[in-house]
Structure formats: structure tokens, C-alpha cells
Design a protein around this motif. Structure first.
Motif, PDB file in Angstrom:
ATOM      1  N   GLY A  38       9.078  -5.592  -8.023  1.00  0.00           N
ATOM      2  CA  GLY A  38       7.689  -6.037  -7.978  1.00  0.00           C
ATOM      3  C   GLY A  38       7.173  -6.659  -9.253  1.00  0.00           C
ATOM      4  O   GLY A  38       5.992  -7.005  -9.335  1.00  0.00           O
ATOM      5  N   HIS A  80       6.935  -2.469   7.111  1.00  0.00           N
ATOM      6  CA  HIS A  80       7.668  -1.720   6.087  1.00  0.00           C
ATOM      7  C   HIS A  80       7.310  -0.228   6.132  1.00  0.00           C
ATOM      8  O   HIS A  80       7.145   0.421   5.107  1.00  0.00           O
ATOM      9  CB  HIS A  80       7.402  -2.303   4.704  1.00  0.00           C
ATOM     10  CG  HIS A  80       7.648  -3.777   4.626  1.00  0.00           C
ATOM     11  ND1 HIS A  80       8.916  -4.309   4.615  1.00  0.00           N
ATOM     12  CD2 HIS A  80       6.784  -4.832   4.590  1.00  0.00           C
ATOM     13  CE1 HIS A  80       8.832  -5.630   4.560  1.00  0.00           C
ATOM     14  NE2 HIS A  80       7.556  -5.971   4.559  1.00  0.00           N
ATOM     15  N   ALA A  91       9.472  -2.557  -1.916  1.00  0.00           N
ATOM     16  CA  ALA A  91       9.010  -3.758  -2.629  1.00  0.00           C
ATOM     17  C   ALA A  91       9.459  -3.783  -4.082  1.00  0.00           C
ATOM     18  O   ALA A  91       9.142  -4.734  -4.808  1.00  0.00           O
ATOM     19  CB  ALA A  91       7.494  -3.845  -2.561  1.00  0.00           C
ATOM     20  N   SER A 118      16.524  -4.192  -6.038  1.00  0.00           N
ATOM     21  CA  SER A 118      15.406  -3.325  -6.418  1.00  0.00           C
ATOM     22  C   SER A 118      15.421  -2.966  -7.894  1.00  0.00           C
ATOM     23  O   SER A 118      14.441  -2.415  -8.405  1.00  0.00           O
ATOM     24  CB  SER A 118      15.451  -2.032  -5.593  1.00  0.00           C
ATOM     25  OG  SER A 118      16.666  -1.333  -5.828  1.00  0.00           O
ATOM     26  N   LEU A 146       2.517  -1.228  -5.925  1.00  0.00           N
ATOM     27  CA  LEU A 146       3.292  -1.561  -4.730  1.00  0.00           C
ATOM     28  C   LEU A 146       2.625  -0.979  -3.500  1.00  0.00           C
ATOM     29  O   LEU A 146       1.862  -0.014  -3.586  1.00  0.00           O
ATOM     30  CB  LEU A 146       4.711  -0.990  -4.848  1.00  0.00           C
ATOM     31  CG  LEU A 146       5.550  -1.363  -6.072  1.00  0.00           C
ATOM     32  CD1 LEU A 146       6.842  -0.548  -6.069  1.00  0.00           C
ATOM     33  CD2 LEU A 146       5.861  -2.846  -6.072  1.00  0.00           C
ATOM     34  N   GLN A 147       2.966  -1.527  -2.349  1.00  0.00           N
ATOM     35  CA  GLN A 147       2.486  -0.982  -1.083  1.00  0.00           C
ATOM     36  C   GLN A 147       3.551  -0.175  -0.354  1.00  0.00           C
ATOM     37  O   GLN A 147       3.246   0.561   0.576  1.00  0.00           O
ATOM     38  CB  GLN A 147       1.978  -2.118  -0.186  1.00  0.00           C
ATOM     39  CG  GLN A 147       0.722  -2.795  -0.708  1.00  0.00           C
ATOM     40  CD  GLN A 147      -0.422  -1.824  -0.907  1.00  0.00           C
ATOM     41  OE1 GLN A 147      -0.854  -1.157   0.029  1.00  0.00           O
ATOM     42  NE2 GLN A 147      -0.924  -1.721  -2.146  1.00  0.00           N
ATOM     43  N   TYR A 148       4.805  -0.292  -0.795  1.00  0.00           N
ATOM     44  CA  TYR A 148       5.899   0.495  -0.222  1.00  0.00           C
ATOM     45  C   TYR A 148       7.067   0.439  -1.204  1.00  0.00           C
ATOM     46  O   TYR A 148       7.183  -0.497  -2.006  1.00  0.00           O
ATOM     47  CB  TYR A 148       6.308  -0.008   1.162  1.00  0.00           C
ATOM     48  CG  TYR A 148       6.711  -1.462   1.207  1.00  0.00           C
ATOM     49  CD1 TYR A 148       8.051  -1.847   1.149  1.00  0.00           C
ATOM     50  CD2 TYR A 148       5.749  -2.466   1.308  1.00  0.00           C
ATOM     51  CE1 TYR A 148       8.424  -3.187   1.183  1.00  0.00           C
ATOM     52  CE2 TYR A 148       6.105  -3.806   1.337  1.00  0.00           C
ATOM     53  CZ  TYR A 148       7.445  -4.155   1.279  1.00  0.00           C
ATOM     54  OH  TYR A 148       7.806  -5.482   1.299  1.00  0.00           O
TER      55      TYR A 148
END
Length: 971
Positions: A877, A520, A874, A937, A869-871
Motif C-alpha cells: 500500500g 476482498h 492490499a 505484499s 488499508l481497507q483489507y
């Protein structure tokens, strides 16, 4: 016959057919049979201005024949404007509004693939005929100067600005500039004449007049005088004895040897007697060379009490009154910036770590943008200086345009506050486009990605260590095998300009796909504005696509390869240019098409965006370079948002989707301190999305400096690290504790604010109000914040990061109001936060663990926070956390869309959730304006987290569905 010759012959034949059709139409007017081929050729081959002029002239309007331009097809509307101006006509505003895409010039529409369709070209033809019939819609009011030595043409541009043209001869065409692309139709106006003067009044803007004494007078919509010029002498552009006392030049080209004379008149006579002399400088006293310098050209001017500049200024020197207590903002900045306001002389330029624009806003209540013809800034190579300057003195702002015989215009925008001034300015130069959502995350960049294994190891460490990231950026090594700084003008045969590095991207398509789908992480690649390959250079030169000149020497230029050092590069570059005769002229439409054809494959292969380095060859190089890249994207995906990062900028580029960074800054506390000032001043001057090389670029950084820079960077419009070839990369996991953990916390803070920042970006697009703005904009009557740049507003959040090596304490100034210490840590329920009453200085005590990041939320603030979040892909979430800071009512609109396409320009493609806080009722309510369809999203649930003005414990509600509307009463 080759393909090119065939196309040229076909075009000539069609051109002749077009001319014959038009001749037949003119001959039989007013009753003509249909000429369908005429409309077809308008669409397929462009509208030829000289024939349109003939058409207008035949129907009773005096006109001039405008030569057919190869650039017309790329941007027809300016040509039509010029033809109509020659004929004394205007384009009706309503028709113009229906033809122009919101916030874009014609070239941008062409780059975006939006000029297609016979209906549009038919409309252009009808537009010309309609303009003839619309005699009542005058394009401008021309006011002769009482001296009889010229005139001033007055009109409106967009909804916010007056256009002021200084004319020395009749029939001078308006100046088309990439800087101006107003929102909506031009404001309607009426001609007025009275004892104050003659001019125009626009109810929504104000008035601009020329007084009986030849003064330019600007008034707001209430009739308040904002500024008045000194009497304007139209003058003759050949009057080389016209003098500007107290003025010297910044640089120029000599026409002859210096001389020693007795007075100004004698110096002027020397100039008149010297071939090629257009300007003279008289010094009292002089120096060892003499006291009379003769110049064929000058690049700019500056104040100097012992010099007199003689030149054909005519109306191109304008002195506007300024109240002694007034302050100027805008203009841009370089690394020396600390204060927010402008003093002295501003010489607009684009360069590494230094960009200045011909614009300011005055607390006297107006903004001002200067414009010159593009021929003075584009196409000759290394004309990165904009040839007009303005100087602030105690009682005046003086605009100087020293180049003789060329046009000069001002756009004046009445605006009573800095926020209003910025909004009016962006309405004139074009609304900033909303970047794709991934641009609101974190970018990891470096020079020196060694090979594929190294790249994939670094990316995996970001993911394994839970350091959020959305993109990596490659330097030279991603597309070629060596940097090209030392190449000769002819280039080298083995260099690849549009390829891939054999060690870094041996399988580019598979790698880009894997990085994006599996990790990602998107990829952005550096681009240079020049060529290094001999064969490509030969082809480009044959086509006339290469600029003369080269790039300005950079004292702090990075090393070219592992054997070079910064010291050797400084020695080399202090004596020479680089990339001489290898830079492309992107202002030529055909050159842009050629460039697109060569780099189109990158986007098909999986590159997401470009990082445009260097390129300060002309003042507008970056603008036209971005047009070429926008065209590249449109050919690949016509609905995708364009995004780029650029080392320099000119006003108006933000409407394309072009963002910028502050250039090759040093890894020093001094450059960290100057970074917010540069970002704030660039935003006020026309570049609202600014990044920097977090940690500094030119050498090794250190853990404390990098950590503090990352903590501040979480609140910059773009968050990106970068480092030079031999330096330790600024990736958090490569640094020891506590720095790695503190940088992870900064990244988490950045990502928790994604929905907040993304909504602020949408608000900036629709209103022109800056996302990151100075405190002076919100608190104009507070003298403490007039020049404050070490603190700023991120929406309503007051950011006061620690920007020095001091670890004991950091003072933060809090203006009037109730302020809460802010952080994004989750699970705050039950904790107590005591609000602080301003104005006051809050001393934030820190320690060697680098935990303090001073940020404050005002009473009434509503801040949506997303889960960790990591990106950005995502999202959502989990449920949305809606933070409310009690003590006042408040409101916030959260915007959600697909994050990728330009569909956000239509209301049906967005979802707006308007939150309202009723402090007395302790109730959060919301209403959703739902677009269709809703991408995955978007949030479906939320919970309220309330910080109480009493200092009581933080309370939280249960999670509820968002639905179409709803409300929560705080526990």
C-alpha cells in the motif's frame, strides 16, 4: 460383496500376509533373505504393534503383546513408543527428531497428509531395531520408593521439561496426551545418585531427584532447590482408607445412602462393605443426611476444613512446597477473572466462558503440567472436567488425582521468570502456529444474517464507509434453516447439517467468490459438533461415532428462533441438557474421516475457515474436532494454513492453528473489564490467540460500551464483533456519531499495526514469548503489576484502554522507564510528544467524544506501521513507516511472507528485516535476510519517523529503498 466388505477382506488377507512375512523373518534370524513385502505393508496397512512386540521379544528383549489398534494408522509413533516402553527401550532422540515434524503429534501429521511415503514406514521399522541396539539410551530412570510401595520414573520431554511418572505397578506405560508435543528431541540426561537422592540431571534444564525420605525434589540448572514434595507414599490403589484431611469433592456419583458414623475408620468400613464404593467423605460435623457419604466416582476435589476424603490416591496426591510469598500464574480463567494470579483450587474444565488447564507457573521458579490418560477425559460424553485438581495454600501446591487405579504424570519445567516459564511451556505443548495474515485484520460476525440482499448490503456499507474488514462470519443461517437446540436425540428428517441456507446462500460458490474477489472479504462459517439430521445420525450411530450424553445446560443460552426469548431459553436449559446423543466423537479417526467426507465441499466452494461453537462434550473434543478440520483443509490444499475460532480449548491446540474466543459474554462494562484478564490468563495457560464477542453477545449493547470495547479490541490478538439474534449488530456504520467515527479510528489503528502484530506472531512461534502478555512478565519486581490485567503489553506497547463508563479521566500506571503517548495517526511531523518518566500514574483525560485510547511506547521501541488499508490483501500500500521512540537503543525484526501457506516454517520462504536504533548516533539501520521469491505484499521502501526524548518536534526522513540493507540518520 459391498465395497466395505471387500476392503475388510482385502485388509484381513494383507494382515495375514504381513504376519507370515514377520514369522519367516523371525524364524530365519539373524540371517534372513529380503522381505520387501514386509516394508511395503508397513507403509500401506500400518505397523501392527503386537507383531512388532513379537519381533523385539525374539531378539532378547522381554516384552508384552500389544493388541492391534485401529487408531495406529492415524498415529503410529505413540504405539511404537508404548511397545518400546514395554520392552524397556527408548526411541533414540536423534532418530525421533528426524521423524517427527516440528511441533506436531502423529495424528496432526496424518491430518495434514504428511505420513505418506514408504521411506517413513521403513524408517519406523529401522527405528525399532535401532532402539534395541541403543541399550545405552535408557528411556527413563525408575527410582523405587524407599517404602517399597511404588516407584517414580524420571525422564525428559522436549528441551524444557522433566517427565515424572508415578507408578504403582511395574510396566505401566507412559501416558500419551494431546497436550504434549515438544519442540525438537528430548534433552539428554544422566542418572545421578547421592545423599540428596537418586534421579536425573539434564544440563540444559536442571535436576529432579527422589530423596531417601521419598520426597520429589526439583532443582534448576544451578543447583538451586525450587520445590520439594511431602514424602510420597506409593500406596495401593485399592487402599480406600487412605485419607486426605481438609478435602471435599466438587461433584460425584453416590454408591449408597449417607450414614452417620463415629469416626473416619467407621466411614471407611462402610465404604468397604458397600458394593461399588471407591471413595468416602467424612464430615465433622455432618448435615441432615449424615456425616459419611459413599461415592462410586468423584469428578474433582476442593479444600474444606471440616471434611476428610478417603480414596485410593496412592501417589496421585502430591504436595509440593511453596514459599509463602510465591505467586502462581497460568491455569486459565472464567468471566469472574480480575486478578492475574491464581488462588485456591483450580479444577480444569472446558465450558462456555470458562476454561481451566492443569498448568501453572510459580514465582518459585518452575512450571508444572498435570497429565492423565485420555480414557478419563475422552469418549464417554460430557467428561469436560479434567479429573485432576491443584490447590494453592500458604505453603504448598497440592495436586489431587482422585480417580483410583489410573495413571497420573507431571511435567516440571524449571524457569526463573514468567517469560521463561511461558517459553518452556510452549516448547512442551507445541509452538503456536502463525495464523494466515487475514486473521490479523477485523472480522464481522452476527447471528441473524437475514438473506443474501442483507449480507451484500452490510458488506458494501463496510466498503463504502471505509471501515476496514477482512472477513464475515455466518451463524446458523448460513448452512441451515433453523437452530437445532430443541431437537430430540433422533434428530429431524428435514434438517441440513452440511448444506446451505436457502435465503442466505442460494448461490454459495458464486457468492463466496464475489465477496472475496470483488469486496476482498472472506467467509467463515459456524460449525456445531453434532448432527441434527436423522439419516446422518442413524449412519453415525451405526458406525459408533456418536457420544452418549449431551451439552451442559447454558443459563445464558441464546434464543433458538425469533419466537424465543433469553428468559424462556434459560428456563428450558436450567432443567436439561441439549443435543443429547447427537454429538460426534472426533477422537475416533474413522469418525474424523467420515466428517471430512461430508464437509469437504465447503472449502472447495470458497469457505475460508470455520468457527466452532459449543462442543464442550469432552475435555479434548475441540482438539480432535480441529484435527478433523485440519484434515479437511489438507485434502483441499495441502500448503494452506489452517485457521479456526473455537469456544473452548485445551493446551496444545495453538500448534494446530486453532484460535479461541471467550464465549457468550454479556454486553456489560463488567464483562468488558474481565475480558483482558481472561485473554491474559488463557495465554499463560496455553491459548495465545484469543478473541471475544466485542460489544457482548447475550443482549443489546450501547454506543459507549461498544466503542470502548472496539478501542481495546484493536490490541487483542483477534478482533471480532458478534451479536445475538435479536440485537442490533455491532457494525460501526449502524451506530450514530461520534461512535461510528471512533470505531473507524479503532479499525484504522488495528490495520496500521498489521506488520507489527504479524511480526510478533512469528516471534511467538519461534520463541514462545507471548504477543499479548501481562506487565508482570516484563516488570516482575514491580508489586503494582503483580495482578494487573486492565493493562497489558502488545509487544513493547503498553495498552491501558478505558474499560469503564467513566468519561472524565482514566488512570494508567506506567512502570519504570521513559514512556511516550502512542497513536497510529499519520503525518505527525512537527508535533511535539513529551515522554513521561515512570513509575507514575498518568491520568488520561477524556471527553464525551470518546477520543482517548491510552497506549504508550517505551524509549527504544521500534514500531513498523503500514499505510491506511481497507483489507490485509492490499499490502504493502505504499512505503513502510518505521516509528522510533528515542531515549534508548532498540531493535525489532519485521517478518514478511506470503501470508497464506505453511511455507513460513522454512527460512527461505520468509523475509526478515532486522531494524536497529543507535540512540547516540540517531541512526536507524537495517539488514534483510531475504527468502525467495518475494510476494508482492512485501515492502520495498520505508521512511523513519523519530519521537525525541527531549520532547522536541517529531522528525521524519525521506522515503528510501529497503534493499538488502541500509541506514538513515535522523534529521
Amino acid at each position: 460383496m459391498g465395497m466395505n466388505e471387500h476392503r475388510a477382506a482385502q485388509k484381513r488377507a494383507t494382515y495375514d500376509e504381513f504376519a507370515s512375512s514377520l514369522d519367516r523373518m523371525i524364524a530365519c534370524a539373524p540371517e534372513c533373505p529380503a522381505e520387501p513385502n514386509l516394508v511395503r505393508m508397513f507403509f500401506n496397512y500400518g505397523l501392527y504393534a503386537r507383531h512388532l512386540a513379537r519381533f523385539f521379544a525374539h531378539f532378547g528383549r522381554e516384552s508384552v503383546l500389544v493388541e492391534c489398534s485401529e487408531e495406529f494408522y492415524a498415529d503410529p509413533l505413540p504405539t511404537v513408543r508404548r511397545v518400546l516402553a514395554h520392552a524397556g527401550l527408548a526411541i533414540p532422540s536423534a532418530m525421533m527428531a528426524s521423524l517427527e515434524k516440528k511441533g506436531q503429534t502423529g495424528a496432526e501429521r496424518n491430518a495434514g497428509g504428511q505420513w505418506g511415503g514408504a521411506g517413513l514406514m521403513t524408517s519406523l521399522f529401522v527405528m525399532g531395531v535401532a532402539a534395541m541396539a541403543a541399550a545405552a539410551l535408557d528411556a527413563e530412570v525408575v527410582v523405587p520408593l524407599p517404602s517399597g510401595s511404588g516407584s517414580i520414573a524420571l525422564s525428559t520431554r522436549g528441551t524444557s521439561a522433566f517427565r515424572v511418572r508415578f507408578l504403582t505397578t511395574a510396566g505401566e506405560a507412559p501416558i500419551d496426551t494431546p497436550m504434549v508435543a515438544p519442540e525438537g528431541p528430548d534433552a539428554s540426561f544422566e542418572k545421578v545418585s547421592g545423599v540428596t537422592g537418586t534421579g536425573i540431571v539434564a544440563a540444559s534444564i536442571g535436576s529432579v531427584l527422589v530423596s531417601p525420605n521419598s520426597e520429589l525434589v526439583l532443582l534448576d540448572a544451578h543447583g538451586k532447590e525450587l520445590t520439594r514434595s511431602m514424602p510420597i507414599d506409593g500406596g495401593s490403589s485399592n487402599d480406600t482408607c487412605a485419607a486426605q484431611q481438609g478435602t471435599d469433592i466438587t461433584a460425584g456419583t453416590r454408591a449408597g445412602d449417607p450414614a452417620t458414623v463415629h469416626n473416619e475408620a467407621e466411614c471407611c468400613s462402610k465404604c468397604k462393605a458397600t458394593k461399588g464404593c471407591a471413595h468416602w467423605i467424612y464430615g465433622q460435623p455432618g448435615d441432615s443426611e449424615g456425616n459419611c457419604w459413599l461415592m462410586s466416582a468423584i469428578d474433582g476435589t476442593m479444600p474444606r476444613s471440616d471434611r476428610t476424603l478417603g480414596t485410593g490416591f496412592g501417589p496421585r496426591s502430591l504436595v509440593l512446597s511453596a514459599s509463602p510469598t510465591s505467586t502462581l500464574y497460568g491455569a486459565g480463567a472464567d468471566k469472574s477473572a480480575r486478578a492475574l494470579s491464581i488462588t485456591g483450587t483450580v479444577s480444569p474444565v472446558v465450558d462456555n466462558t470458562r476454561v481451566f488447564a492443569p498448568y501453572y507457573w510459580s514465582t518459585d521458579g518452575y512450571g508444572c503440567l498435570g497429565v492423565v490418560p485420555e480414557s478419563e477425559t475422552t469418549g464417554s460424553g460430557k467428561t469436560n472436567l479434567f479429573p485432576s485438581t491443584f490447590t494453592r495454600t500458604t505453603s504448598a501446591v497440592t495436586w489431587n488425582h482422585p480417580r483410583r487405579g489410573t495413571g497420573f504424570e507431571l511435567y516440571l519445567m524449571p524457569a526463573s521468570t514468567l517469560d521463561e516459564g511461558t517459553q518452556s511451556y510452549y516448547a512442551l505443548i507445541g509452538a503456536p502456529a502463525v495464523p494466515p495474515r487475514y486473521a490479523f485484520g477485523f472480522f464481522a460476525s452476527r447471528w441473524g444474517w437475514k438473506d443474501r440482499a442483507y449480507i451484500e448490503s452490510m458488506l458494501q456499507q463496510f466498503r463504502d464507509g471505509q471501515y476496514p474488514i477482512d472477513a464475515m462470519i455466518g451463524d446458523f443461517e448460513w448452512f441451515t434453516n433453523i437452530s437445532d437446540y430443541g431437537f430430540p436425540p433422533e434428530g429431524v428428517s428435514w434438517y441440513t447439517d452440511f448444506g446451505y441456507g436457502a435465503t442466505t446462500f442460494p448461490e454459495p460458490q458464486q457468492q463466496f467468490q464475489s465477496y472475496r474477489e470483488d469486496r476482498h472479504i472472506r467467509f467463515g462459517g459456524i460449525r456445531k459438533p453434532r448432527l441434527g439430521n436423522t439419516a446422518l445420525l442413524d449412519e453415525a450411530r451405526q458406525k459408533g461415532f456418536v457420544l452418549p450424553g449431551g451439552e451442559t445446560a447454558q443459563y445464558d443460552a441464546p434464543p433458538r428462533n425469533l419466537s424465543e426469548t433469553p428468559e424462556t431459553m434459560r428456563a428450558l436449559h436450567s432443567k436439561s441438557l441439549y443435543a443429547e446423543q447427537r454429538n460426534l466423537n472426533y477422537s475416533i479417526p474413522a469418525a474424523r474421516e467420515w466428517y471430512v467426507s461430508h464437509q469437504q465441499h465447503y472449502l472447495s466452494d470458497g469457505v475460508s475457515f470455520f468457527w466452532n461453537d459449543e462442543g464442550e462434550t469432552d475435555y479434548f473434543t475441540f482438539y480432535y474436532w480441529n484435527l478433523a478440520q485440519q484434515q479437511t483443509l489438507a485434502a483441499h490444499n495441502s500448503t494452506a494454513r489452517f485457521y479456526s475460532i473455537n469456544r473452548a480449548w485445551s493446551p496444545g491446540m495453538a500448534r494446530l492453528g486453532a484460535t479461541v474466543w471467550t464465549g457468550d459474554i454479556n454486553p456489560s462494562w463488567d464483562d468488558l473489564l474481565s475480558t483482558p484478564a481472561m485473554i491474559l490468563r488463557w495465554g499463560l495457560a496455553g491459548a495465545p490467540y484469543v478473541a471475544c464477542d466485542i460489544g457482548g453477545f447475550t443482549g443489546e449493547t450501547n454506543g459507549p460500551l461498544l466503542t470502548r470495547w472496539m478501542q481495546a479490541g484493536a490490541f487483542f490478538p483477534t478482533m471480532r464483533v458478534h451479536s445475538t439474534l435479536n440485537a442490533k449488530p455491532h457494525f460501526p456504520f449502524l451506530w450514530p456519531e461520534p461512535y461510528a467515527s471512533r470505531m473507524r479510528s479503532a479499525l484504522n489503528q488495528r490495520y496500521r499495526l498489521i506488520a507489527f502484530h504479524y511480526s510478533l506472531a512469528h516471534a511467538m512461534h519461534t520463541t514462545g514469548r507471548l504477543w499479548m502478555r501481562p506487565l508482570a512478565a516484563a516488570f516482575p519486581n514491580d508489586p503494582v503489576v503483580t495482578d494487573l490485567t486492565a493493562q497489558w503489553l502488545d509487544g513493547e506497547l503498553l495498552v491501558a484502554p478505558i474499560l469503564t463508563s467513566e468519561t472524565e479521566k482514566s488512570p494508567a500506571y506506567l512502570p519504570e522507564g521513559l514512556w511516550y503517548p502512542f497513536d497510529t495517526e499519520p503525518n505527525k511531523e512537527g508535533t511535539r510528544t513529551i515522554p513521561i518518566r515512570g513509575p507514575t500514574i498518568d491520568v488520561v483525560h477524556s471527553d464525551d467524544n470518546f477520543t482517548a485510547v491510552p497506549v504508550f511506547a517505551p524509549a527504544g521501541a521500534i514500531v513498523p506501521l503500514v499505510p491506511l488499508l481497507q483489507y490485509t490483501g492490499a499490502l504493502p500500500g505504499g512505503p513502510l513507516e518505521v516509528r522510533v521512540y528515542g531515549g534508548a537503543d532498540g531493535a525489532f525484526q519485521m517478518i514478511e511472507d506470503d501470508g497464506e501457506t505453511t511455507d513460513y516454517a522454512t527460512a527461505t520462504a520468509m523475509r526478515g528485516t532486522t531494524f536497529s536504533w543507535d540512540d547516540k548516533a540517531r541512526t536507524l539501520s537495517w539488514v534483510v535476510s531475504r527468502g525467495a521469491p518475494s510476494p508482492p505484499s512485501m515492502f520495498t521502501q520505508l521512511r523513519l519517523v523519530l519521537y525525541q526524548a527531549t520532547g522536541g518536534p517529531v522528525v521524519s526522513s525521506n522515503v528510501v529503498d529497503i534493499g538488502a540493507s541500509g541506514s538513515i540518520v535522523a534529521p
